[in-house]
Design an enzyme around this catalytic site. Structure first.
Site, PDB file in Angstrom:
ATOM      1  N   GLY A  74       0.836  -1.207   0.000  1.00 56.88           N
ATOM      2  CA  GLY A  74       0.000   0.000   0.000  1.00 56.88           C
ATOM      3  C   GLY A  74       0.866   1.249   0.000  1.00 56.88           C
ATOM      4  N   PHE A  75       0.206   2.365   0.083  1.00 59.41           N
ATOM      5  CA  PHE A  75       0.873   3.658   0.035  1.00 59.41           C
ATOM      6  C   PHE A  75       1.894   3.808   1.177  1.00 59.41           C
ATOM      7  CE2 PHE A  75      -0.054   8.027   1.895  1.00 59.41           C
ATOM      8  CZ  PHE A  75       0.995   8.656   1.245  1.00 59.41           C
ATOM      9  N   ILE A  76       1.440   3.683   2.413  1.00 54.35           N
ATOM     10  CA  ILE A  76       2.358   3.878   3.542  1.00 54.35           C
ATOM     11  C   ILE A  76       3.300   2.670   3.681  1.00 54.35           C
ATOM     12  CG2 ILE A  76       2.528   4.241   6.045  1.00 54.35           C
ATOM     13  CD1 ILE A  76      -0.190   5.682   5.888  1.00 54.35           C
ATOM     14  N   LYS A 131     -11.568   0.522  14.084  1.00 49.52           N
ATOM     15  CA  LYS A 131     -10.171   0.734  14.453  1.00 49.52           C
ATOM     16  C   LYS A 131     -10.023   0.889  15.973  1.00 49.52           C
ATOM     17  CE  LYS A 131      -7.234   0.596  11.977  1.00 49.52           C
ATOM     18  NZ  LYS A 131      -6.548  -0.575  11.375  1.00 49.52           N
ATOM     19  N   TYR A 158     -15.888   2.969  10.587  1.00 49.48           N
ATOM     20  CA  TYR A 158     -14.433   2.892  10.422  1.00 49.48           C
ATOM     21  C   TYR A 158     -13.747   3.213  11.748  1.00 49.48           C
ATOM     22  CZ  TYR A 158      -9.836   3.834   8.425  1.00 49.48           C
ATOM     23  OH  TYR A 158      -8.493   3.821   8.143  1.00 49.48           O
ATOM     24  N   LEU A 187      -0.375  -3.008   8.908  1.00 51.18           N
ATOM     25  CA  LEU A 187      -0.950  -1.832   8.246  1.00 51.18           C
ATOM     26  C   LEU A 187      -2.177  -2.197   7.414  1.00 51.18           C
ATOM     27  CD1 LEU A 187       2.287  -0.118   6.808  1.00 51.18           C
ATOM     28  CD2 LEU A 187       1.035   0.536   8.851  1.00 51.18           C
ATOM     29  N   ALA A 195      -1.408  -0.284  13.165  1.00 46.53           N
ATOM     30  CA  ALA A 195      -1.752   1.054  12.662  1.00 46.53           C
ATOM     31  C   ALA A 195      -3.222   1.331  12.917  1.00 46.53           C
ATOM     32  CB  ALA A 195      -1.463   1.145  11.170  1.00 46.53           C
TER      33      ALA A 195
END
Ligand code: UDP
Length: 325
Positions: free
Chosen positions: A10-12, A153, A149, A76, A117
């Site tokens: 992914g991005f991160i 989390k 969401y 993540l 994360a």
């Protein structure tokens, strides 16, 4: 160290892979490519200490194997982006809760440290700014999809802390605030790549609501620096850390600066939230992290300004002909 990074394509995750490899560690990525992409890690394929497995974090046998081969895990993998969460809430909730359960259970079985994360979304509608890690969380009604969401989390965080307290599993939670930079796609609603793409395509920039809502955007290179600092700090276990920038900007001002930096002739167009996310959508007006904790524990603070971030994203779009959202 041998790191297992779930969501590493992914991005991160891909930026964290870059950094950990640069530091001389080995990286094993597990990613189902639902929102990640192999393109994010193609430049690492030849690296002798990099491996990428395409698979699901829900695949317990695979996770058990990969955890056995790792010294530490960075979890993540998650459903990301407000748009995805509003449009596909079942998948988002199940992914976020179940995958974290699997990772923590296997890490616990093998006593491997984990970084989980989380997100600044967990602060919800709280107005106790700047948000401190020990502050109250304020969610909205369960009839409003956005809060699913935040809640999913928050459950991940409770579970992580429960493993720490009850089983002494070294778990660190990071609450990531708005993170932007190269490789972020605008496909899941993220504002910076969307507006940059629109500006470069000469299309109107879509600012939702009246554009007075404020955010702090942190460069992904700063964010992965924060994660790496915490990974090498064993005392971090059992703690939650905010990671983000404290430079606030309104979304209308962000759009204006993107127009300026791209030299675009695009207009800025305000679109009511209902048109984008349906009736009853609630947005956060302001979201600012208190980053005193991570700063005092690791010395970290972000070093890149919003203008640098915008310029980096524009350069990536221009250089790589990235598909416009
Ligand atoms: N936003 C916007 N135009 C877009 C996408 C997002 O005005 O095309 C707004 C969104 O409503 C929010 C802010 O930009 O107020 C940041 O949105 P993003 O999805 O990037 O992150 P969030 O802070 O909502 O997690």
């Amino acid at each position: 160290m041998r790191y297992l990074i779930t969501g590493g394509a992914g991005f991160i995750g891909s930026h964290l892979s870059d950094l950990l490899l640069e530091q001389g560690h080995a990286v094993q990525v597990l990613d189902d490519l639902s929102t990640g992409s192999l393109e994010n890690v193609t430049h690492l394929q030849e690296h002798p200490h990099f491996r990428c497995t395409v698979g699901s974090v829900a695949d317990e046998r695979l996770v058990a194997e990969l955890v056995a081969d790792a010294d530490a895990i960075v979890h993540l993998a998650a459903a990301v982006g407000v748009r995805l969460v509003v449009e596909r809430p079942v998948r988002a909730i199940e992914t976020n809760v179940h995958c974290t359960e699997v990772v923590l259970a296997h890490a616990d079985e093998q006593q491997k440290p984990v970084m989980v994360a989380s997100t600044s979304e967990v602060y919800g509608k709280s107005e106790a700014l700047p948000f401190r890690e020990d502050g109250d969380l304020q969610m909205g009604a369960t009839s409003k999809a956005r809060w699913a969401y935040a809640c999913s989390k928050a459950i991940d965080e409770f579970l992580a802390m429960a493993y720490w307290r009850e089983r002494s599993l070294p778990v660190t939670v990071v609450r990531l605030f708005n993170t932007v930079g190269p490789r972020q796609t605008g496909s899941y609603g993220m504002v910076v790549p969307r507006l940059v793409g629109q500006a470069l395509a000469g299309e109107p920039l879509t600012v939702y609501g009246d554009g007075r809502q404020m955010r702090c955007f942190c460069h992904v290179a700063d964010v992965v620096g924060a994660l790496s600092g915490l990974l090498s700090e064993p005392r971090a276990a059992g703690n939650v850390f905010n990671v983000g920038s404290t430079e606030e900007v309104s979304i209308a001002e962000l759009a204006r600066r993107i127009v300026e930096h791209t030299g675009s002739s695009s207009e800025i167009s305000m679109i009511p939230y209902e048109e984008v996310y349906g009736a009853g959508f609630e947005d956060m007006f302001r979201r600012v992290p208190d980053i005193a904790k991570i700063k005092s524990w690791t010395g970290w603070s972000p070093s890149r300004s919003l203008d640098e971030i915008i310029c980096d994203v524009i350069a990536e779009y221009r250089g790589a002909q990235v598909e416009l959202p």
